[in-house]
Each structure stands twice: as C-alpha cells, then as structure tokens.
Enzyme design. Structure first.
Site, mmCIF file in Angstrom:
data_model
loop_
_atom_site.group_PDB
_atom_site.id
_atom_site.type_symbol
_atom_site.label_atom_id
_atom_site.label_comp_id
_atom_site.label_asym_id
_atom_site.label_seq_id
_atom_site.Cartn_x
_atom_site.Cartn_y
_atom_site.Cartn_z
ATOM 1 N N LYS A 136 31.374 51.438 54.606
ATOM 2 C CA LYS A 136 31.595 51.132 53.193
ATOM 3 C C LYS A 136 30.399 50.433 52.603
ATOM 4 O O LYS A 136 29.906 49.489 53.234
ATOM 5 C CB LYS A 136 32.835 50.235 53.113
ATOM 6 C CG LYS A 136 33.139 49.604 51.790
ATOM 7 C CD LYS A 136 34.341 48.706 51.959
ATOM 8 C CE LYS A 136 34.744 48.091 50.655
ATOM 9 N NZ LYS A 136 35.870 47.179 50.844
ATOM 10 N N LYS B 110 30.359 47.063 56.688
ATOM 11 C CA LYS B 110 30.614 46.828 55.280
ATOM 12 C C LYS B 110 29.413 46.110 54.704
ATOM 13 O O LYS B 110 29.047 45.018 55.141
ATOM 14 C CB LYS B 110 31.863 45.985 55.101
ATOM 15 C CG LYS B 110 32.063 45.582 53.654
ATOM 16 C CD LYS B 110 33.430 45.066 53.386
ATOM 17 C CE LYS B 110 33.513 44.613 51.941
ATOM 18 N NZ LYS B 110 34.830 44.074 51.619
HETATM 19 C C1 PBG Z 1 36.924 42.819 49.969
HETATM 20 C C2 PBG Z 1 36.998 44.199 49.449
HETATM 21 C C3 PBG Z 1 36.033 44.763 48.606
HETATM 22 C C4 PBG Z 1 36.444 46.056 48.327
HETATM 23 C C5 PBG Z 1 37.640 46.274 49.011
HETATM 24 N N1 PBG Z 1 37.974 45.102 49.703
HETATM 25 C C6 PBG Z 1 34.760 44.327 48.075
HETATM 26 C C7 PBG Z 1 34.258 42.973 48.020
HETATM 27 O O1 PBG Z 1 33.660 42.537 49.010
HETATM 28 O O2 PBG Z 1 34.393 42.329 46.974
HETATM 29 C C8 PBG Z 1 35.689 46.980 47.438
HETATM 30 C C9 PBG Z 1 36.219 48.316 47.275
HETATM 31 C C10 PBG Z 1 35.673 49.061 46.124
HETATM 32 O O3 PBG Z 1 34.665 48.676 45.512
HETATM 33 O O4 PBG Z 1 36.271 50.087 45.807
HETATM 34 N N2 PBG Z 1 37.744 42.477 50.974
#
Ligand code: PBG
Length: 336
Positions: free
Chosen positions: A259, A204
């Site tokens: 991601k 991520k």
């Molecule tokens: C954090 C989380 C994030 C997303 C899903 N869960 C991003 C963040 O680190 O703020 C992003 C998903 C998206 O942008 O569609 N646990």
C-alpha cells in the site's frame, strides 16, 4: 531469464496476435475477475445516514443499517470480502485510542450486524489506532510526539481480540508497529481464534496518496504533531519491504498487503516473487480520486481507466485488490 526465440521480422509479426478480439482474449496473460475484489466501506454512527466523501466522488460513508444493505449488494455482485473503516465523532477519540477495543464500538457492532445478515461475505477490519486517536496517529505518543512501539502493540492486541469476538474474519494490521503481527497471532490463538486470518500491511508507505482517506475518516485535521514517516516506510525503499514482509510472515501473517498500489507495483512484484504468499494491493484513496477527478472533467473514461489500473495489479502478481472501484467494476464485469 526468458529465452527469446531467435526469430525476427517478417517471420515474426507480433501484431498477428492482436488483430481480432478472440485472439486477444485467448493470449491474454492476466485477467481481472470479481473474485479479485475487496470493497472498502466507511462506517458512521447513527441510523439511515449517508455522507458523501467530497474528495472521493462516488464514495459515501454509511451508518450500519445502510452498510448492511450495501454489504448484501456487494455479496450479490459476487465480491468475496469487504474492509471496514470507522468514522468516529471527535468526542470518542482519546490520546490512546481506547475506543478501538470497545466491545460495543462502531466497528464491532458493524461486524456483528453484517456477519449476521451476510454470513458468507468475508469481513476484514483494519487494526490501527488512527481513527480513534485525538492526534490521528496509528499509535500512542510520548511527550515528544514520538509513537511508542511496544505500548501501541498492546493496544492493537486488545483491538484485534475485540474484532475477533465481534466475528471478524480477517484482521489487517495497518499500523506499521514492529512485532505486532506476532503479538496479535499469539493473543488470538490463546483466546481460541486460530482461524481469524491476518492480512499484514507489511509494506505500507508514508504516502501522500492517503489524503482523501484521512478526510473520509476525519483524521486529517487532527494530524498535527509527530510524523507518520517514523513508522510508515520511506517511498525510496524496496529491499526494506522484503524485510518487513519476511518478518510478518515469520510472525504468522497469512497474507501480505502492499500500500499504496499503483506507484508501488515493483514492490508488489518483488514480494510475490520472493515469498509466494497471497499478496494483495491497496489502490488507495488518492489513486481513486486522481482517476475520478479526471473522469469528472471528461479527461479519462472511468470504466476503462479503472479496469486497466486494476488489471495492472494482477499483471504485477496481486492475488486481489482492495479498491474503491470494487462495486463499479463488479457491475461492469457482470455486464460483459
Ligand atoms: C491507517 C490507514 C490509512 C489508510 C487506511 N488505513 C492511511 C494513513 O496512514 O493515514 C489509507 C487508505 C486510503 O488512502 O485509501 N491505519
């Protein structure tokens, strides 16, 4: 490496395999099906509430009653699973995000209700504290604003157990703390939840493409101190993604998530090739919003741009895609 036959034009005419639809269909290497889709749902407290996400045209936040109807619709479309994300009022947020493991919390109730209405629809829930913390980080902070790893893992374990008690099928740690997959697996097993699956967000990245999601769950405004780059990965790295995935698999991850999606297809391809485990991609909010914004201006055709973006994940090796386009694509696949 692929051995190319030693033939050349005009004996070989690659266009021969492109001239008619039947042959294009027959030789197509990757395809997109409804089986590949995971549909996200943003959840609101209350009843009969629907709040559009302004920066994500076509995506609404839903109260549990409406989310249940939506879940049934997604199931009828043939979508195998949904991923739930809570939108919490500020008064429920705390520095340690303890609402994350409230047995009667928004997500926990939503899981119970959705599983009792649509038991065959897979329910995936994020494990991370950002929707629950006053500061918007995925973990707890020390006085300097640094996210404390091991203390956070203890809270993530509690969160995972509470999701399992509620009936979740898959927990998806998206927090990027070290050692969390092993701790969660151990705790789930100790409590008798051997069959709860772990989808680890191994790779991520600290990405600018999460902006609209943070609007959607209301964590953007609170993200003042600290830096997600101290736990999410540097966009310049891909060897590191393999190390992260390797650790998570060794700790008990059943499936891996990459991601964001489209900007990281190389990472997806490397992880799939290296580990041969079920590997998923998250087409994140910013990727969705880019396409939708262009669609609204008449600059892109929605169906073909969205379909192509998802097919690209399949070509790169994804076993499935978490995407805000899921309902739209499922409808369009049905029409075909
Ligand atoms: C954090 C989380 C994030 C997303 C899903 N869960 C991003 C963040 O680190 O703020 C992003 C998903 C998206 O942008 O569609 N646990």
């Amino acid at each position: 490496m692929t051995q190319f036959p030693n033939i050349s034009f005009p004996t070989s005419r690659p266009r021969r395999l492109r001239d008619k639809n039947f042959i294009r269909r027959l030789v197509r290497e990757s395809s997109l099906s409804v089986e590949d889709l995971i549909a996200p749902i943003f959840l609101l407290p209350g009843k009969n509430k629907r709040m559009p996400v302004e920066s994500m045209p076509g995506v609404d936040r839903l109260s549990i009653d409406l989310a249940k109807k939506h879940a049934l619709h997604l199931h009828e479309l043939g979508i195998p699973a949904i991923a739930l994300f809570p939108v919490l009022p500020n008064e429920l947020k705390t520095p340690d995000g303890s609402e994350a493991y409230n047995k009667k919390g928004l997500i926990q109730l939503a899981i119970e209700e959705i599983k009792s209405t649509v038991p065959d629809l897979g329910v995936i829930s994020d494990v991370a504290l950002d929707p629950y913390t006053t500061h918007g980080h995925d973990g707890v902070l020390d006085s300097s604003g640094a996210v404390i790893n091991d203390e956070t893992v203890q809270i993530l374990v509690k969160q995972s157990i509470s999701l399992a008690i509620a009936g979740v099928d898959v927990v998806a740690p998206s927090d990027m703390m070290d050692g969390r997959v092993g701790a969660i697996r151990k705790a789930l097993d100790a409590k008798g939840y051997q069959n709860v699956k772990i989808l680890a967000y191994s790779a991520k990245y600290a990405s600018a493409f999460y902006g609209p999601f943070r609007d959607a769950i209301g964590s953007a405004g609170t993200l003042m101190k600290g830096d997600k780059r101290s736990y999410q990965m540097d966009p310049g790295n891909s060897d590191e993604a393999l190390r992260e995935a390797g650790l998570d698999i060794a700790e008990g991850a059943d499936m891996i998530m990459v991601k964001p999606g489209m900007p990281y297809l190389d990472v997806l391809q490397r992880i799939k090739a290296e580990f041969s485990v079920p590997t998923f991609a998250y087409q994140v909010s910013g990727e969705y919003s880019m396409i939708q914004a262009a669609v609204e201006r008449g600059w892109l055709d929605q169906k073909s741009a969205a379909t192509e973006s998802l097919l690209a994940f399949k070509r790169a090796g994804a076993d499935g895609i978490l995407t805000y386009f899921a309902p739209m694509i499922a409808e369009s696949l049905k029409e075909k």
